[in-house]
Every structure is written in structure tokens, then in C-alpha cells.
Design a protein around this motif. Sequence first.
Motif, short mmCIF file in Angstrom:
data_model
loop_
_atom_site.label_atom_id
_atom_site.label_comp_id
_atom_site.label_asym_id
_atom_site.label_seq_id
_atom_site.Cartn_x
_atom_site.Cartn_y
_atom_site.Cartn_z
N MET A 1 0.88 -1.18 -0.08
CA MET A 1 -0.14 -0.12 0.04
C MET A 1 0.89 1.45 -0.03
N PRO A 2 0.49 2.17 -0.81
CA PRO A 2 1.46 3.26 -0.99
C PRO A 2 1.00 4.25 0.37
N LEU A 3 1.93 5.08 0.81
CA LEU A 3 1.95 6.23 1.68
C LEU A 3 0.82 7.12 1.44
N LEU A 4 -0.23 7.44 1.99
CA LEU A 4 -1.14 8.34 1.54
C LEU A 4 -1.13 9.65 2.34
N LEU A 5 -1.04 10.72 1.17
CA LEU A 5 -0.67 12.12 1.57
C LEU A 5 -1.93 12.90 1.29
N PHE A 6 -2.67 13.54 2.28
CA PHE A 6 -3.90 13.97 2.03
C PHE A 6 -3.87 15.69 1.97
N LEU A 7 -4.33 16.09 0.73
CA LEU A 7 -4.15 17.37 0.58
C LEU A 7 -5.36 18.28 1.51
N ASN A 8 -4.73 19.37 2.43
CA ASN A 8 -5.57 20.00 3.30
C ASN A 8 -6.24 20.70 2.55
N GLU A 9 -7.66 20.55 2.34
CA GLU A 9 -8.45 21.59 1.36
C GLU A 9 -8.62 22.76 1.93
N LYS A 10 -8.35 23.14 3.05
CA LYS A 10 -8.49 24.56 3.78
C LYS A 10 -7.19 25.34 3.33
N SER A 11 -6.30 24.54 2.91
CA SER A 11 -5.13 25.49 2.55
C SER A 11 -5.15 25.87 1.00
N CYS A 12 -6.32 25.48 0.45
CA CYS A 12 -6.35 25.76 -1.06
C CYS A 12 -7.88 27.02 -1.03
N THR A 13 -7.84 27.81 -0.08
CA THR A 13 -8.89 28.64 0.18
C THR A 13 -8.42 29.89 0.06
N SER A 14 -7.32 30.35 0.00
CA SER A 14 -6.64 31.71 0.38
C SER A 14 -6.98 32.79 -1.02
N SER A 15 -6.68 33.88 -0.76
CA SER A 15 -6.90 34.92 -1.99
C SER A 15 -5.47 35.06 -2.53
N ALA A 16 -4.75 34.22 -2.53
CA ALA A 16 -3.41 34.26 -3.27
C ALA A 16 -3.47 34.50 -4.67
N SER A 17 -2.33 35.29 -5.52
CA SER A 17 -2.60 35.49 -6.92
C SER A 17 -2.10 34.16 -7.33
N PRO A 18 -2.18 34.07 -8.72
CA PRO A 18 -1.53 32.88 -9.48
C PRO A 18 -0.02 32.97 -9.32
N ALA A 19 0.45 34.05 -9.22
CA ALA A 19 2.12 34.03 -9.06
C ALA A 19 2.49 33.48 -7.33
N GLU A 20 1.67 33.89 -6.45
CA GLU A 20 2.00 33.24 -5.09
C GLU A 20 1.52 31.64 -5.19
N LEU A 43 -1.73 10.68 -3.59
CA LEU A 43 -2.06 11.96 -3.26
C LEU A 43 -3.59 12.00 -3.09
N VAL A 44 -4.23 12.14 -2.03
CA VAL A 44 -5.79 11.98 -1.80
C VAL A 44 -6.32 13.41 -1.79
N THR A 45 -7.23 13.77 -2.67
CA THR A 45 -7.77 14.98 -2.58
C THR A 45 -9.19 14.85 -2.35
N GLN A 46 -9.62 16.07 -2.19
CA GLN A 46 -11.09 16.31 -1.93
C GLN A 46 -11.92 16.21 -3.15
N THR A 47 -11.36 16.59 -4.21
CA THR A 47 -12.10 16.54 -5.56
C THR A 47 -10.99 16.04 -6.75
N PRO A 48 -11.30 15.53 -7.68
CA PRO A 48 -10.31 15.08 -8.57
C PRO A 48 -9.41 16.21 -8.86
N LEU A 49 -8.15 16.24 -9.14
CA LEU A 49 -7.23 17.27 -9.48
C LEU A 49 -7.62 18.30 -10.46
#
Length: 307
Positions: A1-20, A43-49
Motif C-alpha cells: 500500500m502506498p503512503l497516503l498524503l492528504f491535501l488539506n483543502e483549507k489551504s486551498c481557500t486563500s486569496s493568493a495571486s496566481p504567482a503566489e 495523493l488524496v484530494t477532496q475532488t479530482p485534481l
Amino acid sequence: MPLLLFLNEKSCTSSASPAEVGAAMNEFVGVLREARTWREIALVTQTPLPDAELARGYYYQQWAADNRNRTQRQFIKALRNRAPFTAVLPQHHAEGEIEYECRGETVEGIGAAHLMDGLAVSLPLSQTWSGSWLDVTVRRLVETDTGDLAMEEATEPARHSARRADLTHHEKWGRSAGLDTVGSSLQLWEQRADFFPNLQFLPRVGEDLERLELKWFVQVRGLLARLEASAALWDPAVSAVPAWQGAKVTPEHETRKRLCYFRDLDGVDRCFDLHGRFTPGAGRLHFRLVPEDGALRIAYIGQKRGA
């Protein structure tokens, strides 16, 4: 079984610019690459990448379409991506049975990582989601002594990484997590690519493992883990031989090297005289160095040759 890495969906809710976001994704892919040197990862994500937001109004597909991100995009594409989080949760897990909260927010990815003994990973766009551990509030539905159901609450640590430096706290765990649940030689052979990405195996080793005596299984599993750790840290440009991480490795005596020839992957017979030992009795694991791949190639696991 691979090591599971879960993307924290809350870290993807910022107002960062595309460059950031672009800079954060460079570090994020660096985290994935580093973890990938330990073993296979998913890589496990809330929705497909392709449908995922990286910041408010800025989607993964927009980032991936930028040709400057081609190398990172190809690396992510080659990973196993699973979504949603519930796809990897235990089937008996019922919705509402357990809840996770962190920094005042309900968190699904971090919660799933805690529940599955995986690693939560965040885009490094906010100090809110930084550090190698996060304290999470865990609320579990439990049965009381009187038979009623009640919500129990506790604060527990969850493994986390937003930057490569965070991974140093988890490396030893990440390399071996789940290996102790592999309980048979057949499982060990089937999952060799997940747990031992820096070891190569001749096909005949599968038959060796089929015949492996039960008394040797745990010893062999541990020896393979130590050889994997040795190979992962090996830089053939710096050292001709790996620093053996807890494994006692010696070459075969000159008079016995004739017993160590096996047909290699390219059809050429080669000497695999380096070996580790396992007990009880005289167990041997023979291999050779493959410096062009930075790997070890296993040829034989079993009773001492010629004994």
C-alpha cells in the motif's frame, strides 16, 4: 500500500495571486518529491485534481496550463491521485461518527490523514497551515457505560507538512508506515514496489519468498527495510558503497563467490556476492549494487548457499 498524503483543502481557500500559488506549488511538489524518495505515495484530494481549486477562483487546470509548470505537472500526473477522501476511508466508517476541527475550522483532509495514519499536506500560502504537527480536535461518537451514545472530544496531533523541512520529523515513520502490517511473503512480494522503491528484484526472488520458512519472515522483512533505507540515502557519485543503515552487509569469501552467480535482468550471469544475514540459522539475502540506478538488486533470499 502506498503512503497516503492528504491535501488539506483549507489551504486551498486563500486569496493568493496566481504567482503566489505558483511559488507555493513549487514547494508543494518539492514535498511530494521528497516523500516519494521514501516509498510509493498516493495523493488524496477532496475532488479530482483537474477540478480542484488552489486558491479562490484559481483552479489546478489553470496552473497546469502554464507551460512553466510542465515538469511539476508531469510529476503530479504520474502520481496516484485518489478522490474524494472517503474513497480511502474504512468502509465501516459512518458519516458523522467522527469529526475533526483544526484552527477553528472543520477539516476533512487533515481528519482523514489522522484517521488513516497518513500525512496531511498543505499549500504553503498561510501561516495558519504550517508546521510538522497540527493539533486537531477530534470528536467521536462513543457508547457510554449506560448504553447511550455521546460525543467524546479530545485534542490529538496530526502529521503535517507544508514545506520540505517539515518532512524531517516524519521520515523514519514514512519509510516504514504500514510495513509491519504486511504479514506474509506473498504480500511482501506483491507490495515490494510500494515499500522498497530503491530495491530491484530478480523475478526468481518471488519463488524464494514463496518457499521462505515462516521463522524467517519477520527477519527478512526487517532486513529489506534496512537495505531500502541504505539505498535511499546512497549517492553513488559520492560513495561507491551505501552506508548500511543497521544492516550487516559483507561480500562473499572468494572461494564461495562461484555460488553467487544468477541470471541478471539483461540475461547476463553476474555475481551477487554482497549479502545480509538473518536468523535463526544461516539465512542469506544476496544482492549487488546498481550504481547507475542508485539501487540494490536482490537475487536470492533463503538458506545459505551451498549449506
